[in-house]
Design an enzyme around this catalytic site. Sequence first.
Site, PDB file in Angstrom:
ATOM      1  N   HIS A  56       4.438  -3.255  10.886  1.00  0.00           N
ATOM      2  CA  HIS A  56       4.394  -4.472  10.078  1.00  0.00           C
ATOM      3  C   HIS A  56       5.389  -5.535  10.549  1.00  0.00           C
ATOM      4  O   HIS A  56       5.334  -6.675  10.078  1.00  0.00           O
ATOM      5  CB  HIS A  56       4.756  -4.156   8.609  1.00  0.00           C
ATOM      6  N   LYS A  62       3.925   5.373  16.138  1.00  0.00           N
ATOM      7  CA  LYS A  62       3.637   6.717  15.651  1.00  0.00           C
ATOM      8  C   LYS A  62       4.442   7.738  16.444  1.00  0.00           C
ATOM      9  O   LYS A  62       4.645   7.603  17.642  1.00  0.00           O
ATOM     10  CB  LYS A  62       2.148   7.040  15.798  1.00  0.00           C
ATOM     11  N   THR A  63       4.897   8.772  15.749  1.00  0.00           N
ATOM     12  CA  THR A  63       5.554   9.902  16.391  1.00  0.00           C
ATOM     13  C   THR A  63       4.825  11.165  15.956  1.00  0.00           C
ATOM     14  O   THR A  63       3.866  11.106  15.182  1.00  0.00           O
ATOM     15  CB  THR A  63       7.036  10.001  15.975  1.00  0.00           C
ATOM     16  N   ARG A  74     -10.660   1.837   0.298  1.00  0.00           N
ATOM     17  CA  ARG A  74      -9.317   2.342   0.004  1.00  0.00           C
ATOM     18  C   ARG A  74      -9.300   2.974  -1.396  1.00  0.00           C
ATOM     19  O   ARG A  74     -10.073   2.590  -2.265  1.00  0.00           O
ATOM     20  CB  ARG A  74      -8.290   1.207   0.029  1.00  0.00           C
ATOM     21  N   LYS A 113     -10.529  -1.112   8.208  1.00  0.00           N
ATOM     22  CA  LYS A 113     -10.886   0.115   7.502  1.00  0.00           C
ATOM     23  C   LYS A 113     -12.385   0.351   7.579  1.00  0.00           C
ATOM     24  O   LYS A 113     -13.181  -0.580   7.456  1.00  0.00           O
ATOM     25  CB  LYS A 113     -10.451   0.033   6.029  1.00  0.00           C
ATOM     26  N   ASP A 162      -5.543  -8.836  12.942  1.00  0.00           N
ATOM     27  CA  ASP A 162      -6.565  -8.346  12.017  1.00  0.00           C
ATOM     28  C   ASP A 162      -6.690  -9.223  10.778  1.00  0.00           C
ATOM     29  O   ASP A 162      -7.609  -9.047   9.976  1.00  0.00           O
ATOM     30  CB  ASP A 162      -6.275  -6.898  11.612  1.00  0.00           C
ATOM     31  N   LYS A 187      -1.089   4.977  20.220  1.00  0.00           N
ATOM     32  CA  LYS A 187      -0.814   4.023  19.155  1.00  0.00           C
ATOM     33  C   LYS A 187       0.674   3.757  19.007  1.00  0.00           C
ATOM     34  O   LYS A 187       1.488   4.678  18.989  1.00  0.00           O
ATOM     35  CB  LYS A 187      -1.383   4.545  17.832  1.00  0.00           C
ATOM     36  N   HIS A 199       6.283   0.006   7.663  1.00  0.00           N
ATOM     37  CA  HIS A 199       6.614   0.725   8.890  1.00  0.00           C
ATOM     38  C   HIS A 199       6.758  -0.293  10.015  1.00  0.00           C
ATOM     39  O   HIS A 199       6.494  -1.494   9.818  1.00  0.00           O
ATOM     40  CB  HIS A 199       5.579   1.808   9.212  1.00  0.00           C
ATOM     41  N   GLN A 208      -6.934 -13.604  -0.868  1.00  0.00           N
ATOM     42  CA  GLN A 208      -5.892 -14.030   0.063  1.00  0.00           C
ATOM     43  C   GLN A 208      -6.004 -15.528   0.350  1.00  0.00           C
ATOM     44  O   GLN A 208      -4.990 -16.210   0.529  1.00  0.00           O
ATOM     45  CB  GLN A 208      -5.949 -13.229   1.373  1.00  0.00           C
ATOM     46  N   THR A 225       0.818  -1.215   0.000  1.00  0.00           N
ATOM     47  CA  THR A 225       0.000   0.000   0.000  1.00  0.00           C
ATOM     48  C   THR A 225       0.851   1.264   0.000  1.00  0.00           C
ATOM     49  O   THR A 225       0.356   2.361  -0.263  1.00  0.00           O
ATOM     50  CB  THR A 225      -0.936   0.013   1.218  1.00  0.00           C
TER      51      THR A 225
END
Length: 418
Positions: free
Chosen positions: A48, A233-234, A86, A82, A193, A230, A45, A172, A40
């Site tokens: 994953h 994340k920054t 998307r 989601k 998920d 979360k 990141h 999948q 995607t």
Amino acid sequence: MDLLQDLAWRGIIYQQSDEEGLKELLSNQKISLYCGADPTADSLHIGHLVPFLTLRRFQQHGHRPIVLVGGATGLIGDPSGKSEERNLQTLEKVQENVAGIQKQLAAIFEFDGENGAEMVNNYDWAGSMDIVTFLRDIGKHIGVNYMLAKDTIASRLETGISFTEFTYTILQAMDFNHLYEHHGCKLQIGGSDQWGNITSGLELIRKMQPEGAKAFGLTIPLVTKADGTKFGKTEGGAVWLNPEKTTPYEFYQFWINTADADVVKYLKFFTFLSHEEIDQLAMSVQEEPHLRKAQKVLAEEMTRLIHGEGSLEQAIKISQALFSGDVKSLTAAEIEQGFKDVPSFDVKDAEGNLVDLLVAAKISPSKRQAREDIANGAVTINGEKITDTTYSLQESDRIEGQFTIIRRGKKKYTLIKY
């Protein structure tokens, strides 16, 4: 301690389709197993990482990992997690993303030897399949009621879901069935998920493969932070594996700033340290938290794994220079990393009165204040204190002819660019 016991100790196992069956399988033979990611973006990141690092743990125990990047599924879009559709990406963009992600994943696995990893792209078998074949040979085996019972689909029924994303779980499932049939793949692992997609694959294998065919699914819990915010994340956004998106220094700093409440869990999830090593670091967190030994080891292990030894050494060097104020020891490339988010000011001439520069760059609010700051020793140039209010910058103040670093007070840095 065997592999599954190790995973349980680390808190990595969330769901299993057949716990006893998988335990028996792994105790009797070495297997092929897979984990996948959709392209995607052009980079993964850190959110994953855990499933793929878990795949690597299986490889360390002699099993053969299959690393899948979804060139086909990436064109469709996984509805998991989601609340809306998307945006579809072009084939060219997805292929570009596939190449970037494959390069990142290649750094994690061993590709040589008897159980060397194999990299696959589901576009190779799904991209050329015509719609009639898909509907007759694949879709016929998955009931609509079965799909509607999936949380990822059921949660979207009120807000709406397209047929495209509705069929994602079948695509999948087709991956798992293909890898089972052509690569002897017995296990799929993924984040929590992905449970619905994994069980769809198990169902398709049960329907399409000979009677008695047996495959397994295992999921990994969502990585969370103790304070409820979360993970990964920054203030600047996601922590990417691509060094152009998140520099190795920023990557290192993310891990070294881990809270005491989280660091032991992250050592278990993300590193390959032994139980004894992690237990010792856990004790250090309790008895000498000010030393932050666990955070330092976590940052070193992760930066070395993703970016290599050279980038780790560079990240440590930048960190030490910023802590000590010895910024003159940094190269221009290291300055670009360490001062990526620091306020900057562009000037054309190397020479200029320091007072005027402090005001122009908005380091000091006025010339009077600038003179006071200099006289009081509150201003440094490249780590050296300047107290002469008539000082003018020289060519020698430019690091590799590109940068001058001015600090006002203890923490306010400004990067002067030429």
